[in-house]
Design an enzyme around this catalytic site. Structure first.
Site, PDB file in Angstrom:
ATOM      1  N   ASP A  76      -0.547  -2.610  14.017  1.00 58.38           N
ATOM      2  CA  ASP A  76       0.506  -3.599  14.211  1.00 58.38           C
ATOM      3  C   ASP A  76       0.011  -4.662  15.189  1.00 58.38           C
ATOM      4  O   ASP A  76      -0.368  -4.345  16.320  1.00 58.38           O
ATOM      5  CB  ASP A  76       1.752  -2.916  14.776  1.00 58.38           C
ATOM      6  CG  ASP A  76       2.985  -3.793  14.681  1.00 58.38           C
ATOM      7  OD1 ASP A  76       2.850  -5.020  14.862  1.00 58.38           O
ATOM      8  OD2 ASP A  76       4.083  -3.266  14.438  1.00 58.38           O
ATOM      9  N   ARG A 105      -3.447  -0.319  -0.433  1.00 59.98           N
ATOM     10  CA  ARG A 105      -2.417  -1.221  -0.954  1.00 59.98           C
ATOM     11  C   ARG A 105      -1.907  -2.160   0.132  1.00 59.98           C
ATOM     12  O   ARG A 105      -1.596  -3.321  -0.141  1.00 59.98           O
ATOM     13  CB  ARG A 105      -1.270  -0.407  -1.548  1.00 59.98           C
ATOM     14  CG  ARG A 105      -1.593   0.195  -2.910  1.00 59.98           C
ATOM     15  CD  ARG A 105      -0.501   1.114  -3.394  1.00 59.98           C
ATOM     16  NE  ARG A 105      -0.435   2.323  -2.572  1.00 59.98           N
ATOM     17  CZ  ARG A 105       0.449   3.302  -2.745  1.00 59.98           C
ATOM     18  NH1 ARG A 105       1.361   3.189  -3.703  1.00 59.98           N
ATOM     19  NH2 ARG A 105       0.443   4.371  -1.985  1.00 59.98           N
TER      20      ARG A 105
END
Length: 228
Positions: free
Chosen positions: A134, A209
Site C-alpha cells: 500500500d 491480477r
C-alpha cells in the site's frame, strides 16, 4: 495498538482487515488448514525449523491473494515459503491455492508483519519479497508505509549474507521513498546496473491480477537489493 512512547513503532493496522464474507469452503480452510500450516502463536519463528529439509527459505510480506507466493512455491518445491498477510480474504484465497496445488512447502500467517517479524530468528531467510505494498500516497500518511527504518533494520537482521530483498511498486513516490530508505544503508547493495534492471520485470517475476490492473501512476519498478 497505539503508540504510547516515541521510541516504540506504531503497530496500528491501517486499512481493511476483512472484505466480503468468506464462502463455506474458505471458512473451512481457515478453520482446518490454516492451523496446520500456520506459524507458532508464541515464541521464536525459526525458518530453518519450519522447513528443515528445504534448500532455502523465503518470506513474502503482504502476499495479497497469494498468487505470487503459490506460483513461486510450485516452481521451487525444495524452497520453503512463508507468507504474512493481515487481510482475511487474502489469506483465505491463498489457502485455496495451497489446497488445490498440494503445496507442502508453504506456511502462512494472518498478521501484521511489523508485529511478527521481531519474533523471527536472525539470518534465517534467503529472500524477502515485498510486492506492491500500500503506497499511502498522501504526505501525511507516509509514516504508514511499510518501508521505514524499523522494517529496514528487520530486513537486514533477517536476511542471510548474500540474501535478496525485492521490493516492487507501481507508484513513483513509493519507489522514491524506498530508494531513499535503502540506498543510504551500507548493509544493502542495489543490483541495478542499467535502467532496464529496474524497469523490466526480473526473469523470475510472476505477474498477478493486481499488477495487471495498472492501478499506480507509473510502470512497475523492481528494486532488488542484496544483503552484504
Amino acid at each position: 495498538m497505539s503508540k504510547t512512547r516515541p521510541d516504540i513503532p506504531d503497530f496500528r493496522l491501517f486499512g481493511r482487515a476483512q472484505g466480503k464474507p468468506l464462502s463455506a469452503r474458505q471458512q473451512g480452510l481457515m478453520d482446518d488448514l490454516l492451523p496446520r500450516i500456520g506459524l507458532p502463536d508464541t515464541g521464536p519463528v525459526d525458518p530453518a525449523a519450519l522447513f528443515p529439509d528445504s534448500e532455502a527459505r523465503v518470506l513474502e510480506i503482504g502476499f495479497g491473494g497469494g498468487e505470487h507466493l503459490a506460483a513461486q512455491a510450485a516452481r521451487h518445491p525444495q524452497t520453503g515459503y512463508i507468507g504474512i498477510e493481515p487481510f482475511l480474504n487474502g489469506v483465505a484465497k491463498a489457502l485455496t491455492y495451497v489446497e488445490e496445488e498440494g503445496l507442502e512447502n508453504v506456511r502462512l500467517a494472518r498478521a501484521d508483519a511489523r508485529e511478527l517479524l521481531p519474533r523471527f530468528t536472525g539470518a534465517g531467510l534467503d529472500r524477502i519479497f515485498l510486492l506492491f505494498p500500500d503506497p499511502w500516497h498522501k504526505k501525511r500518511h507516509a509514516k504508514r508505509r511499510f518501508v521505514q527504518k524499523a522494517t529496514r533494520d528487520e530486513f537486514a537482521r533477517l536476511l542471510k549474507p548474500g540474501g535478496q530483498l525485492r521490493i516492487a511498486t507501481d507508484v513513483k513516490s513509493y519507489a522514491d521513498h524506498c530508494m531513499i530508505e535503502l540506498m543510504g544503508d551500507e548493509r544493502f547493495d542495489w543490483q541495478a546496473a542499467r535502467a532496464d534492471d529496474w524497469r523490466m520485470p526480473p526473469a523470475d517475476h510472476i505477474r498477478t491480477r493486481y499488477e495487471e490492473k495498472n492501478l499506480g501512476d507509473c510502470a512497475p519498478v523492481f528494486m532488488d537489493f542484496v544483503r552484504r
